[in-house]
Design a protein around this motif. Structure first.
Motif, mmCIF file in Angstrom:
data_model
loop_
_atom_site.group_PDB
_atom_site.id
_atom_site.type_symbol
_atom_site.label_atom_id
_atom_site.label_comp_id
_atom_site.label_asym_id
_atom_site.label_seq_id
_atom_site.Cartn_x
_atom_site.Cartn_y
_atom_site.Cartn_z
ATOM 1 N N SER A 79 -11.192 8.355 3.754
ATOM 2 C CA SER A 79 -10.835 7.444 2.399
ATOM 3 C C SER A 79 -10.431 6.000 2.699
ATOM 4 N N LEU A 80 -9.825 5.861 3.928
ATOM 5 C CA LEU A 80 -9.658 4.298 4.303
ATOM 6 C C LEU A 80 -10.908 3.733 4.275
ATOM 7 N N CYS A 81 -11.774 4.170 5.160
ATOM 8 C CA CYS A 81 -12.905 3.547 5.362
ATOM 9 C C CYS A 81 -13.797 3.292 4.230
ATOM 10 N N GLN A 82 -14.123 4.484 3.202
ATOM 11 C CA GLN A 82 -14.977 4.378 2.156
ATOM 12 C C GLN A 82 -14.347 3.234 1.150
ATOM 13 N N ALA A 83 -12.882 3.400 1.020
ATOM 14 C CA ALA A 83 -12.155 2.306 0.274
ATOM 15 C C ALA A 83 -12.541 0.924 0.598
ATOM 16 N N ALA A 84 -12.447 0.841 2.124
ATOM 17 C CA ALA A 84 -12.746 -0.521 2.498
ATOM 18 C C ALA A 84 -14.129 -1.143 2.258
ATOM 19 N N GLU A 85 -15.057 -0.151 2.208
ATOM 20 C CA GLU A 85 -16.495 -0.414 1.881
ATOM 21 C C GLU A 85 -16.477 -0.861 0.337
ATOM 22 N N ILE A 86 -15.840 0.266 -0.383
ATOM 23 C CA ILE A 86 -15.820 -0.300 -1.733
ATOM 24 C C ILE A 86 -15.293 -1.606 -2.247
ATOM 25 N N ALA A 87 -13.971 -1.769 -1.535
ATOM 26 C CA ALA A 87 -13.370 -3.133 -1.758
ATOM 27 C C ALA A 87 -14.257 -4.374 -1.253
ATOM 28 N N GLU A 88 -15.102 -4.107 -0.361
ATOM 29 C CA GLU A 88 -15.984 -5.080 0.233
ATOM 30 C C GLU A 88 -16.968 -5.789 -0.878
ATOM 31 N N THR A 89 -17.346 -4.642 -1.631
ATOM 32 C CA THR A 89 -18.475 -4.971 -2.493
ATOM 33 C C THR A 89 -17.794 -5.824 -3.711
ATOM 34 N N TYR A 90 -16.484 -6.167 -3.611
ATOM 35 C CA TYR A 90 -15.764 -7.146 -4.648
ATOM 36 C C TYR A 90 -15.991 -8.282 -3.897
ATOM 37 N N HIS A 91 -16.387 -8.615 -2.797
ATOM 38 C CA HIS A 91 -16.477 -9.887 -1.970
ATOM 39 C C HIS A 91 -15.074 -10.591 -1.860
ATOM 40 N N PRO A 92 -14.076 -10.104 -1.327
ATOM 41 C CA PRO A 92 -12.850 -10.712 -1.163
ATOM 42 C C PRO A 92 -13.216 -11.514 0.297
ATOM 43 N N ASP A 93 -12.235 -12.138 0.790
ATOM 44 C CA ASP A 93 -12.356 -13.020 1.977
ATOM 45 C C ASP A 93 -11.981 -11.876 3.376
ATOM 46 N N PHE A 94 -11.230 -11.043 2.934
ATOM 47 C CA PHE A 94 -10.969 -10.328 4.090
ATOM 48 C C PHE A 94 -10.052 -8.860 3.429
ATOM 49 N N ILE A 95 -9.944 -7.676 4.284
ATOM 50 C CA ILE A 95 -9.525 -6.584 3.922
ATOM 51 C C ILE A 95 -8.239 -6.263 4.749
ATOM 52 N N ASP A 96 -7.016 -5.997 4.068
ATOM 53 C CA ASP A 96 -5.816 -5.800 4.613
ATOM 54 C C ASP A 96 -5.316 -4.557 4.549
ATOM 55 N N ILE A 97 -4.927 -3.991 5.778
ATOM 56 C CA ILE A 97 -4.213 -2.588 5.647
ATOM 57 C C ILE A 97 -2.743 -2.802 5.664
ATOM 58 N N ASN A 98 -2.320 -2.056 4.641
ATOM 59 C CA ASN A 98 -0.882 -1.899 4.623
ATOM 60 C C ASN A 98 -0.336 -0.576 5.637
ATOM 61 N N TRP A 99 0.234 -1.203 6.661
ATOM 62 C CA TRP A 99 1.029 -0.091 7.371
ATOM 63 C C TRP A 99 2.453 -0.487 7.470
ATOM 64 N N GLY A 100 3.154 -0.921 6.320
ATOM 65 C CA GLY A 100 4.571 -1.256 6.370
ATOM 66 C C GLY A 100 5.159 -0.788 5.192
ATOM 67 N N CYS A 101 4.604 -0.139 4.096
ATOM 68 C CA CYS A 101 5.214 0.085 2.808
ATOM 69 C C CYS A 101 6.390 1.098 3.044
ATOM 70 N N PRO A 102 7.712 0.856 2.825
ATOM 71 C CA PRO A 102 8.782 1.805 3.227
ATOM 72 C C PRO A 102 8.883 2.935 2.126
ATOM 73 N N VAL A 103 8.332 2.825 1.014
ATOM 74 C CA VAL A 103 8.647 3.637 -0.138
ATOM 75 C C VAL A 103 8.244 5.258 0.103
ATOM 76 N N LYS A 104 9.290 6.060 -0.234
ATOM 77 C CA LYS A 104 9.307 7.252 0.059
ATOM 78 C C LYS A 104 8.054 8.117 -0.390
ATOM 79 N N LYS A 105 7.545 7.798 -1.484
ATOM 80 C CA LYS A 105 6.278 8.506 -2.068
ATOM 81 C C LYS A 105 5.004 8.108 -1.267
ATOM 82 N N ILE A 106 5.080 6.996 -0.669
ATOM 83 C CA ILE A 106 3.748 6.497 0.130
ATOM 84 C C ILE A 106 3.923 7.147 1.742
ATOM 85 N N VAL A 107 5.384 7.084 2.116
ATOM 86 C CA VAL A 107 5.612 7.388 3.591
ATOM 87 C C VAL A 107 5.462 8.928 3.743
#
Ligand SMILES: Cc1cc2nc3c(=O)[nH]c(=O)nc-3n(C[C@H](O)[C@H](O)[C@H](O)COP(=O)(O)O)c2cc1C
Length: 321
Positions: A79-107
């Motif tokens: 999912s992460l790889c596929q999502a990054a590939e899709i995000a790339e088609t929007y042509h941002p300057d970089f893709i950032d991965i969130n490894w910091g969100c502390p919220v329970k429903k994410i964790v």
């Protein structure tokens, strides 16, 4: 100084990614007051793949926001790889991965800061994303899971080894959420590790030009990221820039704040619809009108207003314009 993959500004200022805050209209406003780099609100990798409209809209940005990063979160490799590939088609300057969100429903789903309990998985998922896109991949994370587990120095080395091109560190652990004060000593330790050559962005509690200057000098980071202090206060980027240049900060009057606030509200409504814009704007008013006499009464009205017209009437009525 380490090189950023997407800009050449000396000591850039970043607007932090913030869910339901750092939307396209607010990002553009922060840029106009001196933010150099902006990042999307975090977007679920699963939702990107499932083509969820609300999430896909978060990938959209305007050219004048560049350099712009899309931030994704998740815990599944495909999912992460596929999502990054899709995000790339929007042509941002970089893709950032969130490894910091502390919220329970994410964790509880193993995403965000949950990964801080499984460094080998963090490293291997990050490597997979790096290999799945051509754009630079960056990471934003925290010091560690809790007081007894703060492996950020090791994490930085290992993520650099698998190819990330910038690391943002929020100087708190997951168990701190947003409480207490951010501890920048470990951020400084990462930056001063001779093994580290990627840019290190320091984040946590920067709320004035003075503090920015102090932390820049004390910890030697390559850039600063500002979050909560920018909410309703995009002028903070100008303040920081002026203080870093040894100048007196510009003074923004009530009129400037009102104009900027209304501009943000109108442009947010044009992008996401009036109802959502009016709701989300509520977070910003206290920042914009901090210290303004009798604002409390106006704020009560703004918290109940349902339309732009109502907000405008409350803000413009009886003001000092
Ligand atoms: C309302 C809110 C939403 C946030 N959403 C995100 C997010 O989507 N992605 C992320 O990496 N961090 C998110 N954060 C964390 C901020 O990016 C930042 O790391 C944190 O607020 C510490 O910086 P500050 O002290 O300058 O606010 C959020 C913070 C707040 C207050």
């Amino acid at each position: 100084m380490a090189q950023f993959p997407f800009l050449t500004v000396d000591f850039p200022l970043f607007l932090a990614p913030m869910e339901e805050v750092s939307d396209s209209s607010f990002r553009a406003i922060c840029k106009s007051f001196g933010a150099d780099v902006v990042i999307s609100e975090f977007v679920s990798s699963e939702a990107i793949i499932r083509d969820v409209d609300k999430s896909k809209r978060k990938l959209i940005f305007h050219e004048d926001e560049r350099p712009f990063g899309i931030q994704i979160f998740g815990n599944n490799r495909d999912s992460l790889c596929q999502a990054a590939e899709i995000a790339e088609t929007y042509h941002p300057d970089f893709i950032d991965i969130n490894w910091g969100c502390p919220v329970k429903k994410i964790v509880t789903k193993g995403a965000g800061s949950a990964i801080l309990k499984d460094i080998p998985k963090m490293v291997s998922l990050t490597e997979a994303v790096v290999q799945s896109v051509k754009l630079p991949v960056t990471v934003k994370t925290r010091l560690g899971w809790d007081e007894t587990n703060q492996p950020i120095v090791e994490i930085a080395e290992r993520l650099q080894d698998v190819g990330i091109q910038m690391l943002t560190i929020h100087g708190r652990t997951r168990s701190q959420f947003y409480k207490g004060t951010a501890d920048w000593t470990l951020i400084g330790k990462v930056k001063n590790n001779p093994r580290i050559f990627i840019p290190i962005v320091g984040n946590g509690d920067i709320d004035s030009g003075e503090k920015a200057l102090q932390y820049k000098n004390e910890y030697g980071v390559d850039a600063l990221m500002v979050g909560r202090a920018a909410i309703g206060n995009p002028f903070i980027f100008d303040e920081i820039r002026q203080v870093l240049a040894g100048k007196c900060p510009n003074v923004y009057l009530y009129r400037d704040k009102l104009e900027t606030c209304l501009k943000q509200l109108r442009s947010a409504a044009a992008v996401k619809g009036e109802k959502k814009a009016v709701l989300e704007m509520r977070r910003h008013y206290s920042g914009y009108f901090k210290g303004v006499s009798h604002f409390k009464e106006k704020k009560i009205g703004l918290m109940q207003a349902q339309s732009i017209e109502e907000c405008e009437n409350i803000l413009i009525k009886n003001n000092e314009l």
